[in-house]
Scaffold this motif. Structure first.
Motif, short mmCIF file in Angstrom:
data_model
loop_
_atom_site.label_atom_id
_atom_site.label_comp_id
_atom_site.label_asym_id
_atom_site.label_seq_id
_atom_site.Cartn_x
_atom_site.Cartn_y
_atom_site.Cartn_z
N LEU A 8 17.11 14.49 5.74
CA LEU A 8 18.45 14.50 6.49
C LEU A 8 19.45 15.11 5.36
O LEU A 8 20.31 15.69 5.93
CB LEU A 8 18.70 13.05 6.65
N ARG A 9 19.42 14.87 3.92
CA ARG A 9 20.14 15.57 3.05
C ARG A 9 20.19 16.88 2.90
O ARG A 9 21.21 17.74 2.66
CB ARG A 9 20.22 14.72 1.67
N ALA A 14 22.28 22.10 4.27
CA ALA A 14 22.18 23.61 5.01
C ALA A 14 23.24 23.66 6.05
O ALA A 14 24.04 24.69 6.02
CB ALA A 14 20.87 23.72 5.91
N LEU A 15 23.49 22.68 6.67
CA LEU A 15 24.85 22.74 7.66
C LEU A 15 26.10 22.96 6.79
O LEU A 15 26.91 23.96 7.32
CB LEU A 15 24.87 21.39 8.40
N LEU A 59 31.64 16.62 0.68
CA LEU A 59 31.00 15.30 1.02
C LEU A 59 29.47 15.38 0.71
O LEU A 59 28.79 14.62 0.40
CB LEU A 59 31.10 15.33 2.58
N GLN A 60 28.94 16.75 0.88
CA GLN A 60 27.40 16.84 0.73
C GLN A 60 26.95 16.71 -0.77
O GLN A 60 26.27 16.13 -1.21
CB GLN A 60 26.97 18.38 1.19
N VAL A 75 26.91 11.70 4.18
CA VAL A 75 25.96 12.55 5.14
C VAL A 75 26.60 12.63 6.74
O VAL A 75 26.63 13.31 7.21
CB VAL A 75 24.45 11.81 4.95
N VAL A 76 26.85 11.46 6.81
CA VAL A 76 27.48 11.45 8.43
C VAL A 76 28.90 11.94 8.34
O VAL A 76 29.18 12.66 9.38
CB VAL A 76 27.68 9.79 8.94
N GLY A 77 29.58 12.08 7.18
CA GLY A 77 30.99 12.72 7.47
C GLY A 77 30.58 14.19 7.37
O GLY A 77 31.31 14.91 8.14
N VAL A 78 29.57 14.78 6.79
CA VAL A 78 29.13 16.03 6.74
C VAL A 78 28.92 16.49 8.28
O VAL A 78 29.35 17.40 8.87
CB VAL A 78 28.09 16.52 5.92
#
Length: 91
Positions: A8-9, A14-15, A59-60, A75-78
């Protein structure tokens, strides 16, 4: 650290980088368009993409360095920043 958390991270990393690259492309398009007498995407769209990209990368970075609950929230913030930016500016 679980495999799912690492995956997930990696995905959100990547996003975040993709959003920042999109912002850099938009800067280039804006300069190209204005040099050819065109309107381009507009200053508001370019600046908002730059800010969203920088926030997502920040954030990441926090999420990568903190593998606790706050890192998970980052992670949710990203995801929120990237998907919200794409939803608002590109849909």
């Amino acid at each position: 650290m679980s495999t799912a958390g690492t995956t997930l991270r990696s995905f959100t990393g990547a996003l975040a980088m993709g959003l920042l690259m999109l912002a850099l492309v938009l800067i280039g398009v804006q300069f190209w368009a204005t040099s050819h007498g065109q309107q381009g995407p507009g200053v508001a769209a370019v600046l908002s993409q730059v800010v969203a990209g920088l926030v997502a990368v920040a954030l990441q970075t926090y999420a990568d360095r903190n593998r606790d609950r706050n890192g998970g929230l980052a992670v949710v913030g990203v995801l929120v920043v990237v998907l919200g930016s794409l939803w608002f500016w590109w849909w």
